[in-house]
Design an enzyme around this catalytic site. Structure first.
Site, PDB file in Angstrom:
ATOM      1  N   GLU A   1      77.307  -3.411 -19.168  1.00 57.38           N
ATOM      2  CA  GLU A   1      78.219  -2.262 -19.153  1.00 57.38           C
ATOM      3  C   GLU A   1      78.421  -1.776 -17.726  1.00 57.38           C
ATOM      4  OE1 GLU A   1      77.017   0.851 -21.833  1.00 57.38           O
ATOM      5  OE2 GLU A   1      78.798   2.061 -21.403  1.00 57.38           O
TER       6      GLU A   1
ATOM      7  N   ASN B   1      83.715   1.340 -29.834  1.00 56.23           N
ATOM      8  CA  ASN B   1      82.263   1.336 -29.708  1.00 56.23           C
ATOM      9  C   ASN B   1      81.730   2.700 -30.121  1.00 56.23           C
ATOM     10  OD1 ASN B   1      79.513   0.573 -28.443  1.00 56.23           O
ATOM     11  ND2 ASN B   1      80.041   2.485 -27.399  1.00 56.23           N
ATOM     12  N   GLU B   2      80.720   2.736 -30.938  1.00 57.40           N
ATOM     13  CA  GLU B   2      80.110   3.990 -31.380  1.00 57.40           C
ATOM     14  C   GLU B   2      81.199   5.024 -31.647  1.00 57.40           C
ATOM     15  OE1 GLU B   2      76.684   5.099 -28.962  1.00 57.40           O
ATOM     16  OE2 GLU B   2      75.629   3.305 -29.627  1.00 57.40           O
TER      17      GLU B   2
ATOM     18  N   TYR C   1      68.119   1.409 -31.104  1.00 57.59           N
ATOM     19  CA  TYR C   1      67.247   1.436 -29.929  1.00 57.59           C
ATOM     20  C   TYR C   1      65.836   1.829 -30.336  1.00 57.59           C
ATOM     21  CZ  TYR C   1      71.206   0.900 -26.774  1.00 57.59           C
ATOM     22  OH  TYR C   1      72.284   0.396 -26.089  1.00 57.59           O
TER      23      TYR C   1
ATOM     24  N   GLU D   1      73.833  -3.767 -29.762  1.00 57.54           N
ATOM     25  CA  GLU D   1      72.999  -2.999 -28.823  1.00 57.54           C
ATOM     26  C   GLU D   1      71.629  -2.838 -29.450  1.00 57.54           C
ATOM     27  OE1 GLU D   1      74.608   0.577 -27.025  1.00 57.54           O
ATOM     28  OE2 GLU D   1      76.622  -0.286 -27.019  1.00 57.54           O
TER      29      GLU D   1
ATOM     30  N   GLN E   1      70.190  -3.694 -21.611  1.00 59.37           N
ATOM     31  CA  GLN E   1      71.319  -4.424 -21.106  1.00 59.37           C
ATOM     32  C   GLN E   1      70.808  -5.501 -20.153  1.00 59.37           C
ATOM     33  OE1 GLN E   1      74.469  -1.893 -19.652  1.00 59.37           O
ATOM     34  NE2 GLN E   1      74.476  -0.618 -21.473  1.00 59.37           N
TER      35      GLN E   1
HETATM   36  O1  AHR Z   1      73.448   1.123 -23.712  1.00 59.29           O
HETATM   37  C1  AHR Z   1      73.656   2.447 -23.323  1.00 59.29           C
HETATM   38  C2  AHR Z   1      74.562   3.205 -24.291  1.00 59.29           C
HETATM   39  O2  AHR Z   1      73.926   3.325 -25.520  1.00 59.29           O
HETATM   40  C3  AHR Z   1      75.875   2.566 -24.632  1.00 59.29           C
HETATM   41  O3  AHR Z   1      76.862   2.820 -23.703  1.00 59.29           O
HETATM   42  C4  AHR Z   1      76.217   3.220 -25.929  1.00 59.29           C
HETATM   43  O4  AHR Z   1      77.031   2.404 -26.747  1.00 59.29           O
HETATM   44  C5  AHR Z   1      74.869   3.521 -26.543  1.00 59.29           C
HETATM   45  O5  AHR Z   1      74.795   4.825 -27.002  1.00 59.29           O
END
Ligand code: AHR
Length: 487
Positions: A25, A172-173, A239, A296, A345
């Site tokens: 990103e 995205n999101e 995450y 992600e 990432q």
């Molecule tokens: O990876 C960091 C961020 O996490 C990304 O930009 C977003 O899609 C997610 O909330």
């Protein structure tokens, strides 16, 4: 003592190589400095792209790379990043640190990066602040060879032939930074946008809808109900956050034993998460035509002290390697639904495989797990049953051993991790009459890391024996990830 029973005749099908994908990103030092330094940089580069980083990524066989975000994708206007450098539009990256984005890394540079690495590109289009026309023309610019004004523009910018990009994300999101939408609204928008994601020549876009964040099953339900028939893939973000709040996520390097097990326990919830979303998807799509794309995932800690909070730069230890091992085993075992995943990432951000500082580069423990798991890419999944003790501390307990297996051309690869921080274990692999075995192991203290002064963490050849009955035995040290190759 632990045992892994292999059943080479059964499994869920092919482990798509894209499960071993990555994400880049416009965030912090991921693109700029980490990947792209510009042609005039003293750091060795090819057309501005760092040679050392490309070489490292080629060695782990990166199959697919997602770009340009993340949250950034929904503020990104692709026309700003094409054409003569001096004329490219400048913007402030409001999502990530408020720094100036000069758009010197755009579509041509990203696709050049993918060609240098040898991976498939995955482009995430802007739905939050873009338009249908903008997305449609991006696809045309990249995939068409027709004599249109858009394609003439590409040719004028130095690229004669279409690249033919397969993977396209639509938003995205969208439930959050991508527009704070309700699933009903996004489902309709997705139906509209995907209509104009046109096929040029043989380049049919593989349309990926924005999926849920972790346990938001309602999002998946609504999306599958209202738009399932229009999509090829549905994304999922999860995450692993060790802390109890987003304000205090905890340090990447300074953590307790309890934090170690808590992190692994939270990472292992990927299993129930995939099973939960898969169950909903299966009601609408029993043939499993729509792929689940975990675009992600990874650990997210507090940034390293003294670094820009908007840059999400964190170190990486053996704890992260174990998270990668646990998660990749889960993906392999769900390969009938999970067809792609992208670690967040790739460079200098969150659970990166590569860290850079000036002209120096570090391969993190997570990088080495991707190396150890390479043989699974495109292989046939082999069912395996794991018996082991429990490990952990307090309420953070989980099985001591996690594993997955696959077969390619008669060679079976087992990847197994011993999650216990202190106890080694004897491991017996049964169910495949092996004649030969080779093993490599990555191991170290839970806090061990590689940094710019020293890189002690790397895989080593490891002793393993074929027993007279064809079983294989080895001693797996504490906090270790193993690649065991049976033939
Ligand atoms: O990876 C960091 C961020 O996490 C990304 O930009 C977003 O899609 C997610 O909330």
């Amino acid at each position: 003592m632990a045992a892994i029973t292999l059943n080479p005749k059964t499994g869920k099908g092919t482990i798509h190589k894209e499960i071993y994908g990555h994400f880049s990103e416009h965030l912090g030092r991921c693109i700029y400095q980490g990947i792209f330094v510009g042609e005039d940089s003293p750091i060795p580069n090819v057309r501005g792209i760092r040679t050392d980083v490309v070489e490292a990524l080629k060695k782990i066989g990166v199959p697919v790379l997602r770009w340009p975000g993340g949250c950034f994708a929904d503020e990104y206007h692709w026309q700003d990043g094409i054409g003569p450098l001096a004329q490219r539009r400048r913007m402030v990256n409001t999502n990530w640190g408020g720094v100036v984005e000069d758009n010197s890394f755009g579509t041509h540079e990203f696709l050049d990066l993918c060609q240098q690495i040898g991976c498939e590109p995955y482009i995430n289009a802007n739905v939050g602040s873009g338009t249908v026309r903008e997305m449609a023309e991006w696809i045309e610019y990249v995939n068409s060879d027709g004599d249109s004004t858009v394609v003439r523009g590409r040719r004028a910018n130095g690229r004669e032939d279409a690249w033919g990009v397969k993977y396209w994300g639509i938003g995205n999101e969208s439930w959050g930074c991508g527009g704070n939408m309700r699933p009903e609204y996004y489902a309709d928008l997705f139906r509209q946008y995907q209509t104009f994601a046109r096929t040029y020549d043989s380049h049919r876009p593989f349309r990926i809808a924005c999926g849920a964040s972790d346990f938001n099953y309602r999002w998946t339900e609504v999306l599958m109900d209202r738009a399932g028939g229009f999509m090829d893939g549905l994304s999922l973000h999860y995450y692993t956050v060790c802390g109890d709040t987003w304000q205090e996520k905890g340090s990447a390097t300074d953590f307790s034993l309890s934090d170690y097990y808590k992190t692994l326990k939270k990472a292992s919830r990927m299993d129930e998460l995939i099973a939960g979303h898969d169950a909903i998807m299966t009601r609408y799509d029993p043939e499993k035509r729509v792929g689940l794309i975990v675009d992600e995932w990874g650990t997210w800690y507090d940034v390293e002290p003294g670094t820009n909070p908007g840059f999400l730069y964190q170190q990486n230890t053996m704890r992260d390697a174990m998270v990668a091992a646990v998660t990749l085993n889960i993906f392999n075992r769900h390969c009938d639904r999970v067809i792609m995943a992208n670690l967040a990432q790739m460079v200098n951000v969150l659970q990166a495989v590569v860290l850079t500082e000036g002209n120096r580069l570090v391969l993190t423990p997570t990088y080495h797990v991707f190396d150890l798991y390479q043989a699974h890419q495109g292989a046939r999944e082999v069912a395996c049953f794991v018996e082991s003790d429990e490990t952990g501390e307090g309420s953070w307990t989980l099985p001591q051993i996690t594993a997955s297996a696959s077969e390619k051309e008669g060679v079976v690869t087992v990847t197994a991790a011993n999650l216990d921080a202190a106890k080694e274990t004897e491991l017996r692999l049964t169910g495949f009459a092996a004649k030969q075995v080779r093993a490599r192991v990555l191991t170290g203290d839970i806090h061990a890391k590689n940094d710019f002064d020293a890189s002690p963490i790397a895989p080593r050849a490891w002793p393993a024996r074929v027993e007279p009955d064809g079983d294989v035995t080895l001693t797996l040290p504490a906090c270790a990830v193993a690649e065991i190759t049976l033939s």
